[in-house]
Design a protein around this motif. Structure first.
Motif, PDB file in Angstrom:
ATOM      1  N   UNK A 135       0.799  -1.233   0.000  1.00 48.02           N
ATOM      2  CA  UNK A 135       0.000   0.000   0.000  1.00 48.02           C
ATOM      3  C   UNK A 135       0.828   1.277   0.000  1.00 48.02           C
ATOM      4  N   UNK A 136       2.037   1.208   0.525  1.00 47.76           N
ATOM      5  CA  UNK A 136       2.826   2.435   0.677  1.00 47.76           C
ATOM      6  C   UNK A 136       3.107   3.072  -0.670  1.00 47.76           C
ATOM      7  N   UNK A 137       2.738   4.324  -0.791  1.00 46.46           N
ATOM      8  CA  UNK A 137       2.969   5.063  -2.028  1.00 46.46           C
ATOM      9  C   UNK A 137       1.810   4.994  -3.007  1.00 46.46           C
ATOM     10  N   UNK A 138       0.830   4.115  -2.712  1.00 49.17           N
ATOM     11  CA  UNK A 138      -0.336   4.005  -3.594  1.00 49.17           C
ATOM     12  C   UNK A 138      -1.350   5.109  -3.249  1.00 49.17           C
ATOM     13  N   UNK A 139      -2.193   5.428  -4.196  1.00 45.05           N
ATOM     14  CA  UNK A 139      -3.314   6.320  -3.889  1.00 45.05           C
ATOM     15  C   UNK A 139      -4.426   5.492  -3.243  1.00 45.05           C
ATOM     16  N   UNK A 140      -5.348   6.185  -2.585  1.00 46.29           N
ATOM     17  CA  UNK A 140      -6.466   5.460  -1.975  1.00 46.29           C
ATOM     18  C   UNK A 140      -7.311   4.779  -3.053  1.00 46.29           C
ATOM     19  N   UNK A 141      -7.370   5.391  -4.229  1.00 45.49           N
ATOM     20  CA  UNK A 141      -8.115   4.788  -5.340  1.00 45.49           C
ATOM     21  C   UNK A 141      -7.443   3.490  -5.788  1.00 45.49           C
ATOM     22  N   UNK A 142      -6.123   3.508  -5.908  1.00 43.34           N
ATOM     23  CA  UNK A 142      -5.388   2.286  -6.268  1.00 43.34           C
ATOM     24  C   UNK A 142      -5.564   1.207  -5.200  1.00 43.34           C
ATOM     25  N   UNK A 143      -5.601   1.619  -3.942  1.00 45.24           N
ATOM     26  CA  UNK A 143      -5.791   0.655  -2.847  1.00 45.24           C
ATOM     27  C   UNK A 143      -7.155  -0.030  -2.959  1.00 45.24           C
ATOM     28  N   UNK A 144      -8.175   0.739  -3.321  1.00 45.45           N
ATOM     29  CA  UNK A 144      -9.514   0.147  -3.462  1.00 45.45           C
ATOM     30  C   UNK A 144      -9.582  -0.815  -4.652  1.00 45.45           C
ATOM     31  N   UNK A 145      -8.927  -0.439  -5.749  1.00 46.49           N
ATOM     32  CA  UNK A 145      -8.879  -1.326  -6.924  1.00 46.49           C
ATOM     33  C   UNK A 145      -8.178  -2.637  -6.547  1.00 46.49           C
ATOM     34  N   UNK A 146      -7.067  -2.520  -5.820  1.00 46.92           N
ATOM     35  CA  UNK A 146      -6.322  -3.719  -5.414  1.00 46.92           C
ATOM     36  C   UNK A 146      -7.181  -4.590  -4.486  1.00 46.92           C
ATOM     37  N   UNK A 147      -7.936  -3.958  -3.595  1.00 41.31           N
ATOM     38  CA  UNK A 147      -8.838  -4.725  -2.728  1.00 41.31           C
ATOM     39  C   UNK A 147      -9.823  -5.541  -3.562  1.00 41.31           C
ATOM     40  N   UNK A 148     -10.434  -4.890  -4.553  1.00 41.60           N
ATOM     41  CA  UNK A 148     -11.403  -5.593  -5.406  1.00 41.60           C
ATOM     42  C   UNK A 148     -10.738  -6.771  -6.118  1.00 41.60           C
ATOM     43  N   UNK A 149      -9.554  -6.532  -6.637  1.00 48.79           N
ATOM     44  CA  UNK A 149      -8.841  -7.598  -7.361  1.00 48.79           C
ATOM     45  C   UNK A 149      -8.456  -8.735  -6.417  1.00 48.79           C
ATOM     46  N   UNK A 150      -7.930  -8.355  -5.246  1.00 45.12           N
ATOM     47  CA  UNK A 150      -7.514  -9.375  -4.280  1.00 45.12           C
ATOM     48  C   UNK A 150      -8.717 -10.218  -3.860  1.00 45.12           C
ATOM     49  N   UNK A 151      -9.818  -9.532  -3.582  1.00 44.17           N
ATOM     50  CA  UNK A 151     -11.012 -10.231  -3.139  1.00 44.17           C
ATOM     51  C   UNK A 151     -11.543 -11.176  -4.220  1.00 44.17           C
ATOM     52  N   UNK A 152     -11.568 -10.684  -5.454  1.00 42.96           N
ATOM     53  CA  UNK A 152     -12.029 -11.540  -6.556  1.00 42.96           C
ATOM     54  C   UNK A 152     -11.096 -12.724  -6.750  1.00 42.96           C
TER      55      UNK A 152
END
Ligand code: ZN
Length: 150
Positions: free
Chosen positions: A79-96
């Motif tokens: 997460x370090x250095x990512x935007x909050x938007x990128x963090x949410x996208x990664x959450x969706x991808x990780x969850x899927x």
């Protein structure tokens, strides 16, 4: 590259033994407590977010199984250095990915090394361990005090 079970196990063991960013954060701007009653995983995720929505720092503290701890460790590093938007996208991808909706070898994603956690989709009880701190991260962004996996 095909899924590498041995690498998965090595990475889990390494991050479980030496978790990264395993500390409370005094100057966190966001935090959220996460609890997985099925396994007993219990962590608080801390984020320090700049005014322009960059995650400047991420950490976690608590206790739980090897999968939850290593997943939290790798997530905070990611997460370090990512935007909050990128963090949410990664959450969706990780969850899927961990729920079997996304095959990281066949679809584009932004998860990098985190794709190792595709291994948990074989073990439904472990999906919640691996995704707990991700839920806490999103909970923190949404200013929730706590999340549970139930
Ligand atoms: Zn667990």
């Amino acid at each position: 590259m095909s899924y590498d079970k041995e690498l998965y196990q090595q990475v889990i063991l390494d991050h479980n033994k030496k978790p990264r960013n395993f500390r409370e954060m005094e100057d966190a701007t966001h935090s959220c407590h996460g609890y997985n009653p099925l396994c007993g995983d219990d962590y608080t995720v801390y984020l320090k977010i700049s005014p322009d929505n960059i995650i400047e720092d991420a950490s976690f503290m608590g206790s739980g199984c090897a999968i939850s701890k290593s997943s939290s460790s790798m997530m905070t590093a990611f997460l370090k250095g990512k935007t909050t938007e990128e963090a949410k996208v990664a959450f969706e991808e990780f969850h899927r990915m961990v729920t079997g909706d996304m095959d990281p070898e066949k679809e584009d994603h932004h998860l990098g090394k985190l794709k190792l956690f595709v291994g948990v989709r074989e073990f439904s009880s472990r999906v919640k361990c691996a995704s707990l701190s991700w839920h806490s991260m999103v909970g923190a962004l949404e200013k929730n005090e706590k999340v549970t996996t139930e």
